[in-house]
Design a protein around this motif. Sequence first.
Motif: not given
Length: 413
Positions: A251, A257, A261, A265, A316-321
């Motif tokens: 990451l 990132t 951050l 994750f 996107s951060q939401w996809w990574i999460i």
Amino acid sequence: MSEFSRTPVPGAASGRQAWLVLILTLTIQALASMILLVPPVMAPVLSTTLSVPATYIGFYIAVAYLSAMVSSLSAGAMLTIIGPIRLSALCIVSSAVGVTLFVLIPSIATLALAGVFIGLGYGPVTPCSSQILIKNTPMHRLSLTFSIKQTGVPLGGVLAAMVMPTLQELVGWRSALGIICVVLFICALVSFLAPRSWEPKATAAAKSFRDEFIDALRMIFQIPVLRTLAICSFCFSVCQLTLMTYAITFLHSEVGTSLVLAGVFLSVSQAAGVIGRILWGYLADNFFSTWSVLLALAAGMLMSAIGVFYIDANASQWWIIFVFAVFGATAIGWNGVYLAEVAKRAPEGKSGSVTGGTLAVTYLGVVLGPPAIGLISQATGGFGYGFLALLIPTIASMILLIRTRPHFTGGLK
């Protein structure tokens, strides 16, 4: 005698004692897991400090788990001699000694030596807790209880991923590790003071370490379900430790990132692993068979590995999460169900030594997995391809589970 005859006698252990035992084993598991994962979490800082590539941390993991493999196979003999709670305390002390050596003389050599001490301490922790919990837990709650205890592994990952990056920024990496060592010594002291009544009585005379090695491995490979569980744990551990070892480096170095951050994750995956372990244990106890749960978990790891491959700087951060949450829930969430099934299938009085034997196979996956994934990543030019290579162990485990389903459903053994 049936394995189910080991159901604790009502009143043999009070509800309060059972909870205290669970809390103690959970705490020891969390701290042992946290200290094991601190070097991978600190990989970017340590690689700069030691002037080596971050992929070298994969070899630290290999050394640590090679030591854990040896000590877990020795667990049966050590449990008989020392007792599970005292042995757990000595394991914590061993990890603290290893970290102290590296703090005093930071180098690749002392990092490897720390891996030896940490691995020797990590190996017997799970067999010790299995021996304690099998005495204090009703059989119908075994999967859930083992899963709760095994949340200590991802909880340790959460602590490592969340605490260490912040702590090293505040006080420096050496002082941060020193603080962790103090916590480990305090935990060991508390464990030494635990009552002897919490431990099961020895059911047989102590054997030599060599005899324990041979007997444990022979037992595992003679019982089809134990053999399948051991081999699947080898495959699953490759996925689990690849996630824990290379997620932050992937990451930070390839997705771009920040370290903090990236730690967030990774902690998401660890937290998902905590929830997953409890959820899968509950489902295995009440709704689905262990076989069904393990097959579903293998499929989840496969899809997660593909998901990580498609994460890049534009993701996107939401996809990574989401991807790391699913990855954590499956690749970190399988252990409790697996260990409970091993304890149920083991001959009476042998849950500790059989657990240690199967964990030796588990740790072999960790010894071989991260270095292999690191080499694949280096050869292909990116950790994304390393994660994609996890399709090999996940597909292999699914094929094995499908082929051996009759052994799970046709009888106890």
